[in-house]
Design an enzyme around this catalytic site. Structure first.
Site, PDB file in Angstrom:
ATOM      1  N   LYS A 205       0.857  -1.186   0.000  1.00  0.00           N
ATOM      2  CA  LYS A 205       0.000   0.000   0.000  1.00  0.00           C
ATOM      3  C   LYS A 205       0.887   1.228   0.000  1.00  0.00           C
ATOM      4  O   LYS A 205       1.720   1.408   0.889  1.00  0.00           O
ATOM      5  CB  LYS A 205      -0.905  -0.018   1.237  1.00  0.00           C
ATOM      6  CG  LYS A 205      -1.744   1.252   1.360  1.00  0.00           C
ATOM      7  CD  LYS A 205      -2.781   1.134   2.446  1.00  0.00           C
ATOM      8  CE  LYS A 205      -3.544   2.443   2.602  1.00  0.00           C
ATOM      9  NZ  LYS A 205      -4.588   2.346   3.621  1.00  0.00           N
ATOM     10  N   ARG A 215     -10.861   9.966   1.917  1.00  0.00           N
ATOM     11  CA  ARG A 215     -10.768  10.661   3.211  1.00  0.00           C
ATOM     12  C   ARG A 215     -11.905  11.658   3.381  1.00  0.00           C
ATOM     13  O   ARG A 215     -12.328  11.927   4.500  1.00  0.00           O
ATOM     14  CB  ARG A 215      -9.379  11.301   3.362  1.00  0.00           C
ATOM     15  CG  ARG A 215      -8.290  10.221   3.491  1.00  0.00           C
ATOM     16  CD  ARG A 215      -6.882  10.769   3.646  1.00  0.00           C
ATOM     17  NE  ARG A 215      -5.892   9.710   3.440  1.00  0.00           N
ATOM     18  CZ  ARG A 215      -4.595   9.930   3.243  1.00  0.00           C
ATOM     19  NH1 ARG A 215      -4.123  11.163   3.232  1.00  0.00           N
ATOM     20  NH2 ARG A 215      -3.775   8.907   3.063  1.00  0.00           N
ATOM     21  N   LYS A 228       1.186  10.024   5.542  1.00  0.00           N
ATOM     22  CA  LYS A 228       1.328   8.666   6.087  1.00  0.00           C
ATOM     23  C   LYS A 228       2.613   7.992   5.589  1.00  0.00           C
ATOM     24  O   LYS A 228       2.693   6.767   5.517  1.00  0.00           O
ATOM     25  CB  LYS A 228       0.073   7.852   5.737  1.00  0.00           C
ATOM     26  CG  LYS A 228      -1.228   8.454   6.291  1.00  0.00           C
ATOM     27  CD  LYS A 228      -2.431   7.521   6.144  1.00  0.00           C
ATOM     28  CE  LYS A 228      -3.678   8.120   6.799  1.00  0.00           C
ATOM     29  NZ  LYS A 228      -4.862   7.219   6.713  1.00  0.00           N
ATOM     30  N   LYS A 259      -2.204  -1.467  -3.810  1.00  0.00           N
ATOM     31  CA  LYS A 259      -3.075  -0.296  -3.730  1.00  0.00           C
ATOM     32  C   LYS A 259      -2.268   0.981  -3.778  1.00  0.00           C
ATOM     33  O   LYS A 259      -1.272   1.052  -3.050  1.00  0.00           O
ATOM     34  CB  LYS A 259      -3.831  -0.391  -2.411  1.00  0.00           C
ATOM     35  CG  LYS A 259      -4.720   0.774  -2.106  1.00  0.00           C
ATOM     36  CD  LYS A 259      -5.290   0.613  -0.733  1.00  0.00           C
ATOM     37  CE  LYS A 259      -6.074   1.862  -0.406  1.00  0.00           C
ATOM     38  NZ  LYS A 259      -6.428   1.924   0.973  1.00  0.00           N
TER      39      LYS A 259
HETATM   40  C1  PBG Z   1      -7.413   3.532   5.669  1.00  0.00           C
HETATM   41  C2  PBG Z   1      -7.743   3.300   4.249  1.00  0.00           C
HETATM   42  C3  PBG Z   1      -7.579   4.209   3.204  1.00  0.00           C
HETATM   43  C4  PBG Z   1      -8.122   3.624   2.071  1.00  0.00           C
HETATM   44  C5  PBG Z   1      -8.581   2.357   2.431  1.00  0.00           C
HETATM   45  N1  PBG Z   1      -8.325   2.156   3.795  1.00  0.00           N
HETATM   46  C6  PBG Z   1      -7.053   5.606   3.213  1.00  0.00           C
HETATM   47  C7  PBG Z   1      -5.723   5.894   3.746  1.00  0.00           C
HETATM   48  O1  PBG Z   1      -4.868   5.026   3.888  1.00  0.00           O
HETATM   49  O2  PBG Z   1      -5.519   7.052   4.054  1.00  0.00           O
HETATM   50  C8  PBG Z   1      -8.209   4.287   0.729  1.00  0.00           C
HETATM   51  C9  PBG Z   1      -9.236   3.785  -0.208  1.00  0.00           C
HETATM   52  C10 PBG Z   1      -9.546   4.678  -1.355  1.00  0.00           C
HETATM   53  O3  PBG Z   1      -8.922   5.736  -1.585  1.00  0.00           O
HETATM   54  O4  PBG Z   1     -10.495   4.329  -2.078  1.00  0.00           O
HETATM   55  N2  PBG Z   1      -6.464   2.769   6.270  1.00  0.00           N
END
Ligand code: PBG
Length: 336
Positions: A205, A215, A228, A259
């Site tokens: 990720k 968000r 992050k 992702k």
């Molecule tokens: C949170 C999470 C995120 C997404 C899925 N789980 C956002 C992030 O890491 O800030 C993003 C999914 C998307 O953008 O469709 N842990």
């Protein structure tokens, strides 16, 4: 070196356009196809009853209360989409710096899981594990002196995973990117009698700009100061993604995820080739928003580009795709 026989004949004996002559020939020789079995539909749940809210940056996507989510789960199943990925929106007064509410068996997430499993038991539920829906600062872990603590966070994630398994979730999907969490969660699930609950690790990720609309959807964007990057991966790295996946497999992951999706198709292909285990892609909020925005301007055909994008994931080696366009794709596949 001898060349492959089928490469010997040259034009005009070989005409690649022959296999493109008509729809039935194209279908016959098609290498990759998309079906509803490939789709997981991410959804947003809110407190209350009989209420839905649009999300400005994600046209066509809504937040729903549990009762409407149960109906939506049945509608998805009827279209052939048999998996939902659940995301809760936590009221601000229930958030704290430790994300404590994540471990409450009566939180919105657990109540949603129980409601769907009671009324639509033949829909699979993939449940995100991370603290960001529950922390007052919007980070995925516990923060101390400006740092996101790893091992302390993992302990909370184990509890979060166990309460969701208890509630009936099928796949635990840690999206937090703490080190060592897959092994700890596997142990926690096994010790509490949930040895058949699967783990899909968000293994690779990336710290991505494409999560912006998500968000907004979960209302954490305004809370987060900074980024992050100390836990999510650097977009410049691909070898490191293979190390992340290798470690997660050793720790007991049943499936892995890459992702975002489109900017990381190379990573998907490399992960699939290197490990041959079920590999998922998340077509994230920003990727979906781009398609919607361009089509709203009349610049792209949303339906065509959605199906082409999802097929691209299949070609890259993906076994399943999380996409906000899952139901749209299912309707289009049904029309043929
Ligand atoms: C949170 C999470 C995120 C997404 C899925 N789980 C956002 C992030 O890491 O800030 C993003 C999914 C998307 O953008 O469709 N842990």
């Amino acid at each position: 070196m001898t060349s492959l026989p089928h490469l010997n004949a040259a034009f005009p004996r070989t005409r690649l356009r022959r296999n493109r002559t008509d729809a039935w020939t194209r279908a016959l020789v098609r290498e990759h196809t998309l079906t509803t079995d490939d789709l997981i539909w991410p959804v947003f749940v809110i407190e209350g009853e009989n209420r839905r809210e649009p999300i400005a940056s994600m046209p066509g996507v809504e937040r729903r209360t549990i009762d409407l989510m149960v109906e939506a789960a049945a509608a998805a199943r009827d279209l052939g989409v048999r998996w939902l990925a659940l995301f809760p929106i936590t009221p601000p007064e229930l958030k704290d710096p430790q994300g404590s509410f994540s471990g409450d068996p009566d939180n919105l997430m657990c109540r949603t899981i129980r409601a769907i499993k009671a009324q639509v038991p033949d829909v699979g539920l993939l449940c995100d594990v991370a603290l960001d829906p529950y922390t007052s600062h919007g980070h995925d872990g516990i923060v101390k002196d400006g740092r996101v603590l790893n091992d302390e966070t993992v302990e909370v994630l184990v509890r979060q995973s166990v309460v969701m398994a208890e509630a009936g979730c099928d796949i635990i999907a840690p999206s937090d990117m703490m080190d060592g969490r897959i092994g700890a969660i596997r142990d926690g699930l096994d010790a509490s009698g949930h040895d058949m609950v699967r783990i899909c690790s968000y293994a690779a990720k990336y710290a991505s700009g494409f999560y912006g609309p998500f968000r907004d959807a979960v209302q954490t964007g305004g809370l987060l100061k900074g980024d992050k990057k100390t836990y999510q991966m650097d977009p410049g790295n691909a070898e490191e993604a293979l190390r992340e996946v290798a470690l997660d497999i050793q720790e007991g992951a049943d499936m892995v995820m890459v992702k975002p999706g489109l900017p990381y198709l190379d990573v998907i292909r490399r992960v699939k080739d290197a490990f041959q285990l079920p590999t998922f892609a998340y077509h994230v909020s920003g990727e979906y928003a781009m398609l919607r925005a361009a089509s709203a301007n009349g610049w792209l055909d949303y339906e065509k580009c959605l199906l082409e994008t999802l097929l691209g994931f299949k070609r890259a080696g993906t076994d399943a795709i999380l996409t906000y366009g899952a139901l749209d794709a299912a309707r289009l596949l049904k029309q043929g």
